[in-house]
Design a protein around this motif. Structure first.
Motif, PDB file in Angstrom:
ATOM      1  N   ALA A  49       0.894  -1.143   0.027  1.00 30.78           N
ATOM      2  CA  ALA A  49       0.065  -0.034  -0.045  1.00 30.78           C
ATOM      3  C   ALA A  49       0.919   1.099  -0.115  1.00 30.78           C
ATOM      4  O   ALA A  49       1.873   1.370   0.600  1.00 30.78           O
ATOM      5  N   VAL A  50       0.387   2.341  -0.589  1.00 32.10           N
ATOM      6  CA  VAL A  50       1.136   3.674  -0.578  1.00 32.10           C
ATOM      7  C   VAL A  50      -0.014   4.660  -0.556  1.00 32.10           C
ATOM      8  O   VAL A  50      -1.249   4.410  -1.023  1.00 32.10           O
ATOM      9  N   VAL A  51       0.360   5.793   0.246  1.00 37.11           N
ATOM     10  CA  VAL A  51      -0.682   6.929   0.317  1.00 37.11           C
ATOM     11  C   VAL A  51      -0.367   8.011  -0.800  1.00 37.11           C
ATOM     12  O   VAL A  51       0.702   8.367  -0.868  1.00 37.11           O
ATOM     13  N   MET A  52      -1.542   8.523  -1.383  1.00 36.53           N
ATOM     14  CA  MET A  52      -1.477   9.733  -2.079  1.00 36.53           C
ATOM     15  C   MET A  52      -2.175  10.836  -1.636  1.00 36.53           C
ATOM     16  O   MET A  52      -3.425  10.763  -1.794  1.00 36.53           O
ATOM     17  N   PRO A  53      -1.723  11.640  -0.822  1.00 43.41           N
ATOM     18  CA  PRO A  53      -2.550  12.750  -0.415  1.00 43.41           C
ATOM     19  C   PRO A  53      -3.069  13.606  -1.337  1.00 43.41           C
ATOM     20  O   PRO A  53      -2.234  14.042  -2.309  1.00 43.41           O
ATOM     21  N   GLY A  54      -4.040  14.248  -0.882  1.00 45.20           N
ATOM     22  CA  GLY A  54      -4.780  15.059  -2.017  1.00 45.20           C
ATOM     23  C   GLY A  54      -4.196  16.601  -1.777  1.00 45.20           C
ATOM     24  O   GLY A  54      -4.563  17.324  -2.873  1.00 45.20           O
ATOM     25  N   GLY A  55      -3.476  16.878  -0.939  1.00 42.98           N
ATOM     26  CA  GLY A  55      -3.006  18.276  -0.869  1.00 42.98           C
ATOM     27  C   GLY A  55      -3.851  19.285  -0.383  1.00 42.98           C
ATOM     28  O   GLY A  55      -5.075  19.470  -0.497  1.00 42.98           O
ATOM     29  N   PRO A  56      -3.257  20.454  -0.070  1.00 43.53           N
ATOM     30  CA  PRO A  56      -3.838  21.553   0.778  1.00 43.53           C
ATOM     31  C   PRO A  56      -4.185  22.598  -0.351  1.00 43.53           C
ATOM     32  O   PRO A  56      -3.551  22.520  -1.347  1.00 43.53           O
ATOM     33  N   MET A  57      -5.087  23.269  -0.018  1.00 41.02           N
ATOM     34  CA  MET A  57      -5.542  24.391  -0.899  1.00 41.02           C
ATOM     35  C   MET A  57      -4.722  25.535  -0.837  1.00 41.02           C
ATOM     36  O   MET A  57      -3.985  25.506  -0.358  1.00 41.02           O
ATOM     37  N   LEU A  58      -5.167  26.476  -2.019  1.00 36.50           N
ATOM     38  CA  LEU A  58      -4.281  27.601  -2.033  1.00 36.50           C
ATOM     39  C   LEU A  58      -4.730  28.703  -1.010  1.00 36.50           C
ATOM     40  O   LEU A  58      -5.866  28.596  -0.587  1.00 36.50           O
ATOM     41  N   THR A  59      -3.944  29.458  -0.564  1.00 38.55           N
ATOM     42  CA  THR A  59      -4.440  30.514   0.544  1.00 38.55           C
ATOM     43  C   THR A  59      -5.167  31.649  -0.189  1.00 38.55           C
ATOM     44  O   THR A  59      -4.902  32.144  -1.317  1.00 38.55           O
ATOM     45  N   GLY A  60      -6.348  31.881   0.451  1.00 42.45           N
ATOM     46  CA  GLY A  60      -7.299  33.006  -0.177  1.00 42.45           C
ATOM     47  C   GLY A  60      -6.703  34.094   0.694  1.00 42.45           C
ATOM     48  O   GLY A  60      -5.948  34.389   1.474  1.00 42.45           O
TER      49      GLY A  60
ATOM     50  N   SER B 134     -16.363  33.603  -0.570  1.00 45.40           N
ATOM     51  CA  SER B 134     -15.925  33.314  -1.701  1.00 45.40           C
ATOM     52  C   SER B 134     -14.048  33.371  -1.753  1.00 45.40           C
ATOM     53  O   SER B 134     -13.865  33.009  -2.858  1.00 45.40           O
ATOM     54  N   SER B 135     -13.676  34.181  -0.987  1.00 44.94           N
ATOM     55  CA  SER B 135     -12.336  34.309  -0.697  1.00 44.94           C
ATOM     56  C   SER B 135     -11.708  33.267   0.172  1.00 44.94           C
ATOM     57  O   SER B 135     -10.466  33.096  -0.168  1.00 44.94           O
ATOM     58  N   MET B 136     -12.202  32.850   1.112  1.00 37.82           N
ATOM     59  CA  MET B 136     -11.544  31.875   1.869  1.00 37.82           C
ATOM     60  C   MET B 136     -11.276  30.568   1.175  1.00 37.82           C
ATOM     61  O   MET B 136     -10.113  30.151   1.497  1.00 37.82           O
ATOM     62  N   ILE B 137     -12.290  29.827   0.760  1.00 34.17           N
ATOM     63  CA  ILE B 137     -11.940  28.611   0.130  1.00 34.17           C
ATOM     64  C   ILE B 137     -11.801  28.922  -1.279  1.00 34.17           C
ATOM     65  O   ILE B 137     -12.509  28.951  -2.396  1.00 34.17           O
ATOM     66  N   ARG B 138     -10.418  29.090  -1.595  1.00 35.64           N
ATOM     67  CA  ARG B 138      -9.915  29.494  -2.844  1.00 35.64           C
ATOM     68  C   ARG B 138      -9.807  28.624  -3.928  1.00 35.64           C
ATOM     69  O   ARG B 138     -10.097  28.659  -5.278  1.00 35.64           O
ATOM     70  N   SER B 139      -9.601  27.194  -3.668  1.00 27.08           N
ATOM     71  CA  SER B 139      -9.450  26.246  -4.802  1.00 27.08           C
ATOM     72  C   SER B 139      -9.557  24.929  -4.222  1.00 27.08           C
ATOM     73  O   SER B 139     -10.042  24.596  -3.030  1.00 27.08           O
ATOM     74  N   ARG B 140      -9.516  23.941  -4.966  1.00 27.23           N
ATOM     75  CA  ARG B 140      -9.517  22.509  -4.637  1.00 27.23           C
ATOM     76  C   ARG B 140      -8.480  22.258  -3.305  1.00 27.23           C
ATOM     77  O   ARG B 140      -7.589  22.823  -3.307  1.00 27.23           O
ATOM     78  N   GLY B 141      -8.652  21.029  -2.719  1.00 26.59           N
ATOM     79  CA  GLY B 141      -7.772  20.838  -1.762  1.00 26.59           C
ATOM     80  C   GLY B 141      -8.125  20.814  -0.335  1.00 26.59           C
ATOM     81  O   GLY B 141      -9.478  21.428   0.028  1.00 26.59           O
ATOM     82  N   HIS B 142      -7.573  20.400   0.645  1.00 24.84           N
ATOM     83  CA  HIS B 142      -8.067  20.465   2.170  1.00 24.84           C
ATOM     84  C   HIS B 142      -7.261  21.580   2.769  1.00 24.84           C
ATOM     85  O   HIS B 142      -6.777  22.439   2.220  1.00 24.84           O
ATOM     86  N   CYS B 143      -7.735  21.706   4.063  1.00 19.70           N
ATOM     87  CA  CYS B 143      -7.457  23.039   4.859  1.00 19.70           C
ATOM     88  C   CYS B 143      -5.716  23.462   4.559  1.00 19.70           C
ATOM     89  O   CYS B 143      -4.937  22.552   4.773  1.00 19.70           O
ATOM     90  N   ASN B 144      -5.435  24.720   4.456  1.00 20.62           N
ATOM     91  CA  ASN B 144      -4.212  25.320   4.312  1.00 20.62           C
ATOM     92  C   ASN B 144      -3.408  25.516   5.396  1.00 20.62           C
ATOM     93  O   ASN B 144      -2.564  26.158   5.246  1.00 20.62           O
TER      94      ASN B 144
END
Length: 297
Positions: free
Chosen positions: A137-148, A183-193
């Protein structure tokens, strides 16, 4: 080396015939011949888990890597827990998600698995499942979002919700401006930045040796995330050929490395609960005392 999936597919009897026949919807006969590892992509993508909503795209890149390495990729949707929407907390279902994923990995004709997670409880539950089944098994994390940004200042997607709402209560920010910041806070795909549980557990997965090095902090919109996803797919096939299992990677030493990493990044205290649960699945001797700093002298 005999593959686990061959227990379902090899031979000319009725059972192997029916297993292959049901899987022949797009898969060529060669998919069941020549020792091709069948790799499950345990995918926690869900529109109701906003942090993980992009993981179907990540899964496609993983699949390309699996094919390139001579394996057969198989998308496997598993329980998705989104901390942002699930009430009262996704923690209530972490063990359920782990058990459900474990049983799906155990019950299906797969030789290895790529674990796609992002939001707080998804990587812990996936690692718990992989530890119990002990398939490569190997993990592929989804990554954090960009900063708003709002009013010329960066926003943290979690902490600044409380700060801005308190400004409204204090009368220093209008309710209209507060709602505009939405609409500025959650700027892009990804989990908490921020270094909350999601980013922390991605770092823990890497410190445990369960990701490609340098992957944990790659932002979700960054093209390098898909590059790493492709490489992770190839790695999953290699892990099967090498017979390398989570129990060989996540040793007590690995967990001690993760504890040091947790302190170094100032990670979430939830990691303590999750690391203990993963270690327990492996039978690794890990206790709360291991998280305490060494006494002076």
């Amino acid at each position: 080396m005999a593959l686990r999936s061959s227990l379902w597919y090899s031979g000319n009897d009725r059972n192997s015939y029916i297993h292959r026949a049901w899987m022949r919807r797009g898969l060529p006969r060669e998919a069941f011949e020549g020792g091709k590892p069948h790799i499950a992509i345990a995918n926690t993508a869900s529109d109701l888990t906003p942090c993980n909503s992009h993981l179907n795209e990540v899964a496609e890149s993983v699949a390309h890597g699996v094919w390139e390495a001579g394996g057969v990729p198989l998308n496997l949707p598993v329980v998705s827990l989104g901390e942002t929407n699930v009430r009262p907390t996704a923690m209530l279902w972490r063990n359920l998600a782990a058990m459900a994923t474990e049983e799906m990995l155990r019950a299906n004709p797969i030789d290895g698995v790529v674990l796609l997670g992002g939001c707080d409880k998804t990587i812990p539950s996936l690692l718990m499942a992989a530890a119990s089944v002990d398939l490569p098994a190997v993990v592929m994390p989804g990554g954090p979002m960009l900063t708003g940004h709002f009013r010329g200042a960066p926003l943290g997607c979690g902490t600044d919700v409380w700060r801005l709402s308190e400004e409204v209560r204090a009368g220093t920010l209008s309710r209209e401006a507060f709602l505009e910041s939405e609409s500025s806070m959650i700027r892009s795909r990804g989990h908490c930045n921020t270094m909350g549980t999601a980013s922390t557990m991605a770092c823990m997965a890497e410190a445990l040796g369960m990701t490609l090095p340098g992957t944990a902090g790659t932002p979700a919109p960054d093209s390098r995330l898909l590059e790493r996803s492709h490489e992770t797919g190839r790695l999953a096939v290699d892990l099967v050929h090498q017979g390398r299992r989570p129990s060989q990677v996540m040793t007590r030493g690995s967990f001690l490395n993760a504890i040091v990493t947790l302190a170094a990044v100032g990670g979430s205290t939830n990691a303590v609960v999750h690391l203990l649960a993963i270690a327990g699945r492996l039978g690794v001797d890990l206790a709360l005392d291991d998280f305490d700093p060494a006494p002076d002298g």
